[in-house]
Design a protein around this motif. Sequence first.
Motif, PDB file in Angstrom:
ATOM      1  N   PHE A 142       0.838  -1.036  -0.185  1.00  0.00           N
ATOM      2  CA  PHE A 142      -0.062   0.143  -0.223  1.00  0.00           C
ATOM      3  C   PHE A 142       0.889   1.269  -0.026  1.00  0.00           C
ATOM      4  O   PHE A 142       1.581   1.393   1.056  1.00  0.00           O
ATOM      5  CB  PHE A 142      -0.808   0.089   1.339  1.00  0.00           C
ATOM      6  CG  PHE A 142      -1.495   1.331   1.341  1.00  0.00           C
ATOM      7  CD1 PHE A 142      -2.657   1.722   0.378  1.00  0.00           C
ATOM      8  CD2 PHE A 142      -1.455   2.302   2.457  1.00  0.00           C
ATOM      9  CE1 PHE A 142      -3.098   3.201   0.565  1.00  0.00           C
ATOM     10  CE2 PHE A 142      -1.967   3.569   2.649  1.00  0.00           C
ATOM     11  CZ  PHE A 142      -2.833   3.687   1.573  1.00  0.00           C
ATOM     12  N   ASP A 143       0.981   1.888  -1.157  1.00  0.00           N
ATOM     13  CA  ASP A 143       1.373   3.355  -1.061  1.00  0.00           C
ATOM     14  C   ASP A 143       3.056   3.455  -1.100  1.00  0.00           C
ATOM     15  O   ASP A 143       3.536   4.378  -0.962  1.00  0.00           O
ATOM     16  CB  ASP A 143       0.849   4.328  -0.090  1.00  0.00           C
ATOM     17  CG  ASP A 143       0.570   5.521  -0.597  1.00  0.00           C
ATOM     18  OD1 ASP A 143       0.532   5.776  -1.972  1.00  0.00           O
ATOM     19  OD2 ASP A 143       0.290   6.631   0.142  1.00  0.00           O
ATOM     20  N   ARG A 144       3.801   2.299  -1.103  1.00  0.00           N
ATOM     21  CA  ARG A 144       5.099   2.272  -0.938  1.00  0.00           C
ATOM     22  C   ARG A 144       5.796   1.385  -1.593  1.00  0.00           C
ATOM     23  O   ARG A 144       5.359   0.294  -2.114  1.00  0.00           O
ATOM     24  CB  ARG A 144       5.658   2.018   0.693  1.00  0.00           C
ATOM     25  CG  ARG A 144       5.252   3.032   1.692  1.00  0.00           C
ATOM     26  CD  ARG A 144       6.366   4.320   1.410  1.00  0.00           C
ATOM     27  NE  ARG A 144       6.323   5.211   2.519  1.00  0.00           N
ATOM     28  CZ  ARG A 144       5.458   6.295   2.519  1.00  0.00           C
ATOM     29  NH1 ARG A 144       4.431   6.265   2.030  1.00  0.00           N
ATOM     30  NH2 ARG A 144       5.798   7.075   3.762  1.00  0.00           N
ATOM     31  N   TYR A 145       7.127   1.814  -2.339  1.00  0.00           N
ATOM     32  CA  TYR A 145       7.757   0.889  -3.148  1.00  0.00           C
ATOM     33  C   TYR A 145       8.518  -0.136  -2.266  1.00  0.00           C
ATOM     34  O   TYR A 145       9.439   0.465  -1.296  1.00  0.00           O
ATOM     35  CB  TYR A 145       8.763   1.717  -3.913  1.00  0.00           C
ATOM     36  CG  TYR A 145       9.873   0.824  -4.797  1.00  0.00           C
ATOM     37  CD1 TYR A 145       9.581   0.101  -5.900  1.00  0.00           C
ATOM     38  CD2 TYR A 145      11.031   0.461  -4.202  1.00  0.00           C
ATOM     39  CE1 TYR A 145      10.560  -0.759  -6.432  1.00  0.00           C
ATOM     40  CE2 TYR A 145      11.911  -0.301  -4.474  1.00  0.00           C
ATOM     41  CZ  TYR A 145      11.617  -1.115  -5.731  1.00  0.00           C
ATOM     42  OH  TYR A 145      12.509  -1.799  -6.509  1.00  0.00           O
ATOM     43  N   LEU A 146       8.598  -1.375  -2.421  1.00  0.00           N
ATOM     44  CA  LEU A 146       9.030  -2.384  -1.443  1.00  0.00           C
ATOM     45  C   LEU A 146      10.177  -3.275  -2.459  1.00  0.00           C
ATOM     46  O   LEU A 146      11.304  -3.408  -1.915  1.00  0.00           O
ATOM     47  CB  LEU A 146       8.095  -3.379  -0.922  1.00  0.00           C
ATOM     48  CG  LEU A 146       7.122  -2.627   0.182  1.00  0.00           C
ATOM     49  CD1 LEU A 146       6.312  -3.892   0.521  1.00  0.00           C
ATOM     50  CD2 LEU A 146       7.803  -1.820   1.319  1.00  0.00           C
ATOM     51  N   PRO A 151       3.360  -5.415  -6.333  1.00  0.00           N
ATOM     52  CA  PRO A 151       2.584  -4.407  -6.932  1.00  0.00           C
ATOM     53  C   PRO A 151       2.123  -3.336  -5.850  1.00  0.00           C
ATOM     54  O   PRO A 151       2.085  -3.755  -4.775  1.00  0.00           O
ATOM     55  CB  PRO A 151       1.324  -5.181  -7.341  1.00  0.00           C
ATOM     56  CG  PRO A 151       1.372  -6.596  -6.707  1.00  0.00           C
ATOM     57  CD  PRO A 151       2.825  -6.695  -6.541  1.00  0.00           C
ATOM     58  N   ILE A 152       1.771  -2.251  -6.421  1.00  0.00           N
ATOM     59  CA  ILE A 152       1.602  -1.098  -5.329  1.00  0.00           C
ATOM     60  C   ILE A 152       0.039  -0.686  -5.518  1.00  0.00           C
ATOM     61  O   ILE A 152      -0.360  -0.339  -6.880  1.00  0.00           O
ATOM     62  CB  ILE A 152       2.461   0.241  -5.559  1.00  0.00           C
ATOM     63  CG1 ILE A 152       4.099  -0.530  -5.343  1.00  0.00           C
ATOM     64  CG2 ILE A 152       2.217   1.366  -4.428  1.00  0.00           C
ATOM     65  CD1 ILE A 152       5.156   0.704  -5.561  1.00  0.00           C
ATOM     66  N   VAL A 153      -0.734  -0.566  -4.689  1.00  0.00           N
ATOM     67  CA  VAL A 153      -2.096  -0.096  -4.570  1.00  0.00           C
ATOM     68  C   VAL A 153      -1.871   1.516  -4.058  1.00  0.00           C
ATOM     69  O   VAL A 153      -1.495   1.637  -2.845  1.00  0.00           O
ATOM     70  CB  VAL A 153      -2.868  -0.993  -4.066  1.00  0.00           C
ATOM     71  CG1 VAL A 153      -4.583  -0.415  -3.818  1.00  0.00           C
ATOM     72  CG2 VAL A 153      -3.236  -2.272  -4.594  1.00  0.00           C
ATOM     73  N   SER A 154      -2.615   2.488  -4.420  1.00  0.00           N
ATOM     74  CA  SER A 154      -2.668   3.671  -4.046  1.00  0.00           C
ATOM     75  C   SER A 154      -3.761   4.470  -4.291  1.00  0.00           C
ATOM     76  O   SER A 154      -4.347   4.101  -5.458  1.00  0.00           O
ATOM     77  CB  SER A 154      -1.113   4.354  -4.261  1.00  0.00           C
ATOM     78  OG  SER A 154      -0.989   4.522  -5.714  1.00  0.00           O
ATOM     79  N   PRO A 188       4.709   6.257  -4.171  1.00  0.00           N
ATOM     80  CA  PRO A 188       3.657   7.352  -5.061  1.00  0.00           C
ATOM     81  C   PRO A 188       3.590   8.224  -3.894  1.00  0.00           C
ATOM     82  O   PRO A 188       3.118   9.227  -4.434  1.00  0.00           O
ATOM     83  CB  PRO A 188       2.357   6.266  -4.954  1.00  0.00           C
ATOM     84  CG  PRO A 188       2.876   4.912  -5.327  1.00  0.00           C
ATOM     85  CD  PRO A 188       4.190   4.729  -4.226  1.00  0.00           C
ATOM     86  N   THR A 189       3.819   8.055  -2.584  1.00  0.00           N
ATOM     87  CA  THR A 189       3.745   9.074  -1.653  1.00  0.00           C
ATOM     88  C   THR A 189       4.347  10.524  -1.997  1.00  0.00           C
ATOM     89  O   THR A 189       3.857  11.766  -1.879  1.00  0.00           O
ATOM     90  CB  THR A 189       4.050   8.835  -0.175  1.00  0.00           C
ATOM     91  OG1 THR A 189       5.154   8.257  -0.331  1.00  0.00           O
ATOM     92  CG2 THR A 189       3.090   7.751   0.285  1.00  0.00           C
TER      93      THR A 189
END
Length: 316
Positions: A142-146, A151-154, A188-189
Amino acid sequence: MVAKLKDVAKLAGVSVTTVSRVINNYGSLSEKTINKVHEAMRELNYQPNALARAMQGKPSKFIGLIFPNIINPFYAELVNDLEYRLFAKGYKTIIASSAQNPDIEHDYLAMLMANQVDGIISGSHNLGIEEYQRIKAPIVSFDRYLADNIPIVSADSYRGGKMAAEYLIAKNVSHPAILIDEDTSVSPTLNRVQGAIDCFSAHQIEYVPLDAKKTNLETTFPGEYDGVMATNDVDALKIMRLAVRAGKRINEDFHVTGYDGSKMICELTPELPTVQQPTAELADLLIDTLMERIKNPDVKLTPAPLAVAFHYPEDQ
């Protein structure tokens, strides 16, 4: 004494095989039989062994949730929505609060893997956690590149930052501060800061960027500023309190915008202008993405950002 599968079968008046089929949701069974087995499980407090199921190649029916904390009303609301929706799909959740501490997160990830969870939804704010590069279990962020393969959900951070800046500009703020949650990744933040900067620059308004992690709110605000774009609603409310203590009139000669817009914040402090993230829709998309990841682990998923809204003070 711990109840066993045969105890459930005896109480329900069915075979051990039938109990196993109910637990694994396998085959065609009557609703009456399913209810009898579930009633017997509840009466005996029988819990299927998730680890044993996983070792047999069956889903453990557990999902791990990792978030910085659940004190922030937004995270509390999102985790609650995730837990409720996952339960409706037949999953139990293991909730881990990483407290923005990498060591704690390392331990939680190890614990989740030891319990053979079917997948992980992570809202981690800790950067550089190497396990995310190696874990084979399906993960959605969620909302952060790991990691490249996660995949990122934001929500639409760029639009959110722009909306906050537009609000301050409409209130004739001339010397705003932007609190920035410093992040050296490509999360994405960061887009919310860029949205605000582009908006202020287009209106030729000078802004002051402040590192949220290094800024002492007590000694900084209200200070020389007539407006502040905070990184979250909790910090926004703290800044509002400091401004009131200094004799400022909120939403008149001093303006603060929050970010997240949880239901609790909007109901209890309707005077706070804030960007609202769509919590329910985010929970649905996080779960849908994770389920797809579980089904097709090699498929690259890039969910589109969800729309945000802006909560205006009640008197405006």
